[in-house]
Design a protein around this motif. Structure first.
Motif, PDB file in Angstrom:
ATOM      1  N   PHE A 103      -6.760  18.727  -8.982  1.00 33.13           N
ATOM      2  CA  PHE A 103      -6.668  17.452  -9.700  1.00 33.13           C
ATOM      3  C   PHE A 103      -5.786  16.454  -8.956  1.00 33.13           C
ATOM      4  CE2 PHE A 103      -8.847  19.620 -13.021  1.00 33.13           C
ATOM      5  CZ  PHE A 103      -9.467  18.622 -13.750  1.00 33.13           C
ATOM      6  N   ALA A 104      -4.772  16.945  -8.247  1.00 32.19           N
ATOM      7  CA  ALA A 104      -3.943  16.056  -7.431  1.00 32.19           C
ATOM      8  C   ALA A 104      -4.762  15.474  -6.288  1.00 32.19           C
ATOM      9  CB  ALA A 104      -2.733  16.809  -6.894  1.00 32.19           C
ATOM     10  N   SER A 105      -5.606  16.300  -5.689  1.00 35.94           N
ATOM     11  CA  SER A 105      -6.475  15.815  -4.610  1.00 35.94           C
ATOM     12  C   SER A 105      -7.423  14.743  -5.125  1.00 35.94           C
ATOM     13  CB  SER A 105      -7.271  16.984  -4.019  1.00 35.94           C
ATOM     14  OG  SER A 105      -6.397  17.937  -3.460  1.00 35.94           O
ATOM     15  N   LEU A 106      -7.962  14.964  -6.305  1.00 38.53           N
ATOM     16  CA  LEU A 106      -8.836  13.969  -6.927  1.00 38.53           C
ATOM     17  C   LEU A 106      -8.082  12.664  -7.173  1.00 38.53           C
ATOM     18  CD1 LEU A 106     -11.514  13.162  -8.344  1.00 38.53           C
ATOM     19  CD2 LEU A 106     -10.561  14.168 -10.433  1.00 38.53           C
ATOM     20  N   GLY A 107      -6.900  12.749  -7.759  1.00 34.09           N
ATOM     21  CA  GLY A 107      -6.094  11.559  -8.035  1.00 34.09           C
ATOM     22  C   GLY A 107      -5.716  10.811  -6.776  1.00 34.09           C
ATOM     23  N   MET A 108      -5.328  11.553  -5.733  1.00 31.78           N
ATOM     24  CA  MET A 108      -4.946  10.916  -4.481  1.00 31.78           C
ATOM     25  C   MET A 108      -6.152  10.219  -3.849  1.00 31.78           C
ATOM     26  SD  MET A 108      -3.075  12.540  -1.112  1.00 31.78           S
ATOM     27  CE  MET A 108      -4.405  13.667  -0.721  1.00 31.78           C
ATOM     28  N   GLY A 109      -7.303  10.872  -3.893  1.00 31.99           N
ATOM     29  CA  GLY A 109      -8.507  10.273  -3.323  1.00 31.99           C
ATOM     30  C   GLY A 109      -8.937   9.014  -4.051  1.00 31.99           C
ATOM     31  N   LEU A 110      -8.934   9.070  -5.379  1.00 28.06           N
ATOM     32  CA  LEU A 110      -9.325   7.893  -6.168  1.00 28.06           C
ATOM     33  C   LEU A 110      -8.365   6.728  -5.943  1.00 28.06           C
ATOM     34  CD1 LEU A 110     -10.387   9.559  -9.541  1.00 28.06           C
ATOM     35  CD2 LEU A 110     -11.876   8.501  -7.823  1.00 28.06           C
ATOM     36  N   THR A 111      -7.080   7.025  -5.894  1.00 25.35           N
ATOM     37  CA  THR A 111      -6.094   5.973  -5.647  1.00 25.35           C
ATOM     38  C   THR A 111      -6.334   5.336  -4.285  1.00 25.35           C
ATOM     39  OG1 THR A 111      -4.453   7.094  -7.011  1.00 25.35           O
ATOM     40  CG2 THR A 111      -3.626   5.453  -5.462  1.00 25.35           C
ATOM     41  N   GLY A 112      -6.610   6.158  -3.283  1.00 21.61           N
ATOM     42  CA  GLY A 112      -6.866   5.639  -1.945  1.00 21.61           C
ATOM     43  C   GLY A 112      -8.090   4.742  -1.895  1.00 21.61           C
ATOM     44  N   ILE A 113      -9.166   5.183  -2.530  1.00 19.87           N
ATOM     45  CA  ILE A 113     -10.407   4.398  -2.523  1.00 19.87           C
ATOM     46  C   ILE A 113     -10.204   3.054  -3.213  1.00 19.87           C
ATOM     47  CG2 ILE A 113     -12.742   4.274  -3.486  1.00 19.87           C
ATOM     48  CD1 ILE A 113     -12.861   7.359  -3.026  1.00 19.87           C
ATOM     49  N   PHE A 114      -9.652   3.078  -4.426  1.00 17.51           N
ATOM     50  CA  PHE A 114      -9.479   1.829  -5.169  1.00 17.51           C
ATOM     51  C   PHE A 114      -8.483   0.896  -4.492  1.00 17.51           C
ATOM     52  CE2 PHE A 114     -11.077   4.366  -8.894  1.00 17.51           C
ATOM     53  CZ  PHE A 114     -12.281   3.680  -8.997  1.00 17.51           C
ATOM     54  N   THR A 115      -7.416   1.440  -3.933  1.00 18.96           N
ATOM     55  CA  THR A 115      -6.438   0.599  -3.250  1.00 18.96           C
ATOM     56  C   THR A 115      -7.043  -0.031  -1.999  1.00 18.96           C
ATOM     57  OG1 THR A 115      -4.633   1.975  -4.081  1.00 18.96           O
ATOM     58  CG2 THR A 115      -4.129   0.538  -2.221  1.00 18.96           C
ATOM     59  N   PRO A 130       0.796  -1.236   0.000  1.00 14.54           N
ATOM     60  CA  PRO A 130       0.000   0.000   0.000  1.00 14.54           C
ATOM     61  C   PRO A 130       0.828   1.287   0.000  1.00 14.54           C
ATOM     62  CG  PRO A 130       0.049  -0.896   2.201  1.00 14.54           C
ATOM     63  CD  PRO A 130       0.830  -1.837   1.321  1.00 14.54           C
ATOM     64  N   LYS A 131       2.073   1.238  -0.424  1.00 12.39           N
ATOM     65  CA  LYS A 131       2.965   2.394  -0.352  1.00 12.39           C
ATOM     66  C   LYS A 131       2.571   3.541  -1.277  1.00 12.39           C
ATOM     67  CE  LYS A 131       6.221   0.832  -3.839  1.00 12.39           C
ATOM     68  NZ  LYS A 131       5.099   0.641  -4.704  1.00 12.39           N
ATOM     69  N   SER A 132       1.662   3.323  -2.186  1.00 14.68           N
ATOM     70  CA  SER A 132       1.309   4.359  -3.147  1.00 14.68           C
ATOM     71  C   SER A 132       0.033   5.114  -2.809  1.00 14.68           C
ATOM     72  CB  SER A 132       1.202   3.745  -4.551  1.00 14.68           C
ATOM     73  OG  SER A 132       2.473   3.304  -4.966  1.00 14.68           O
ATOM     74  N   VAL A 133      -0.444   4.990  -1.583  1.00 13.36           N
ATOM     75  CA  VAL A 133      -1.606   5.772  -1.160  1.00 13.36           C
ATOM     76  C   VAL A 133      -1.200   6.643   0.023  1.00 13.36           C
ATOM     77  CG1 VAL A 133      -3.314   4.131  -2.009  1.00 13.36           C
ATOM     78  CG2 VAL A 133      -2.516   3.941   0.324  1.00 13.36           C
ATOM     79  N   THR A 134      -2.053   7.572   0.373  1.00 14.39           N
ATOM     80  CA  THR A 134      -1.749   8.479   1.472  1.00 14.39           C
ATOM     81  C   THR A 134      -1.662   7.720   2.801  1.00 14.39           C
ATOM     82  OG1 THR A 134      -2.333  10.623   2.404  1.00 14.39           O
ATOM     83  CG2 THR A 134      -4.149   9.127   1.881  1.00 14.39           C
ATOM     84  N   ALA A 135      -0.890   8.238   3.723  1.00  7.32           N
ATOM     85  CA  ALA A 135      -0.536   7.525   4.951  1.00  7.32           C
ATOM     86  C   ALA A 135      -1.714   6.991   5.759  1.00  7.32           C
ATOM     87  CB  ALA A 135       0.360   8.408   5.823  1.00  7.32           C
ATOM     88  N   PRO A 136      -2.763   7.769   6.040  1.00 10.51           N
ATOM     89  CA  PRO A 136      -3.837   7.205   6.870  1.00 10.51           C
ATOM     90  C   PRO A 136      -4.481   5.961   6.258  1.00 10.51           C
ATOM     91  CG  PRO A 136      -4.070   9.584   6.704  1.00 10.51           C
ATOM     92  CD  PRO A 136      -2.991   9.183   5.746  1.00 10.51           C
ATOM     93  N   ILE A 137      -4.669   5.966   4.963  1.00 10.14           N
ATOM     94  CA  ILE A 137      -5.250   4.802   4.295  1.00 10.14           C
ATOM     95  C   ILE A 137      -4.245   3.653   4.276  1.00 10.14           C
ATOM     96  CG2 ILE A 137      -6.168   3.921   2.100  1.00 10.14           C
ATOM     97  CD1 ILE A 137      -7.195   6.803   1.586  1.00 10.14           C
ATOM     98  N   THR A 192      -2.181  -1.703   5.733  1.00  5.95           N
ATOM     99  CA  THR A 192      -1.023  -2.467   6.212  1.00  5.95           C
ATOM    100  C   THR A 192      -1.388  -3.278   7.450  1.00  5.95           C
ATOM    101  OG1 THR A 192       0.499  -0.817   5.336  1.00  5.95           O
ATOM    102  CG2 THR A 192       1.368  -2.294   7.014  1.00  5.95           C
ATOM    103  N   GLU A 193      -2.099  -2.662   8.372  1.00  7.06           N
ATOM    104  CA  GLU A 193      -2.517  -3.388   9.579  1.00  7.06           C
ATOM    105  C   GLU A 193      -3.461  -4.531   9.227  1.00  7.06           C
ATOM    106  OE1 GLU A 193      -4.073  -0.218  11.984  1.00  7.06           O
ATOM    107  OE2 GLU A 193      -2.098   0.235  12.836  1.00  7.06           O
ATOM    108  N   GLN A 194      -4.370  -4.291   8.293  1.00  7.70           N
ATOM    109  CA  GLN A 194      -5.323  -5.330   7.877  1.00  7.70           C
ATOM    110  C   GLN A 194      -4.601  -6.508   7.223  1.00  7.70           C
ATOM    111  OE1 GLN A 194      -8.250  -3.955   5.077  1.00  7.70           O
ATOM    112  NE2 GLN A 194      -9.401  -5.857   5.121  1.00  7.70           N
TER     113      GLN A 194
END
Length: 118
Positions: free
Chosen positions: A93-105, A15-22, A27-29
């Motif tokens: 657009f970066a916020s959108l990309g980061m959010g979408l990556t987090g959700i899908f990951t 999960p290294k490619s998503v924002t830290a909280p996600i 990682t814990e899961q």
């Protein structure tokens, strides 16, 4: 395991490619090491930010929407911060990309781990 890595290392770096909280939750899961994941996350964010900037210059990409989305997808929070330095459109657009990556990951990575037996 891939390239001889243990299951814990794979679960930590996946999960290294998503924002830290996600990434921490994933990682814990998966049973990985949060410390190892945070190191991979930091390196990923720094390299993505550097390479998106370099490739954009090399390809003469100046559209803030493209730059921002690429930075958000690949560089998570560090990339998004860099996008806001470029401009508000790039930041959005970066916020959108980061959010979408987090959700899908968050939805797909645990399922992929279960299906592969890790």
């Amino acid at each position: 395991a891939s390239l001889g890595a243990s299951e814990e290392v794979l679960a930590s770096l996946a999960p290294k490619s998503v924002t830290a909280p996600i990434a921490i939750g994933i990682t814990e899961q998966l049973g990985g090491s949060v410390s190892l994941m945070m190191g991979g996350l930091l390196i990923t964010g720094m390299l993505a930010t550097l390479f998106v900037d370099l490739i954009a210059r090399w390809l003469s990409i100046t559209d803030q929407r493209i730059l921002g989305f690429a930075l958000g997808l690949n560089g998570h929070a560090l990339g998004t911060a860099r996008a806001f330095e470029i401009g508000p459109t790039a930041g959005a657009f970066a916020s959108l990309g980061m959010g979408l990556t987090g959700i899908f990951t968050a939805l797909i990575l645990p399922l992929a781990f279960r299906l592969t037996g890790l």
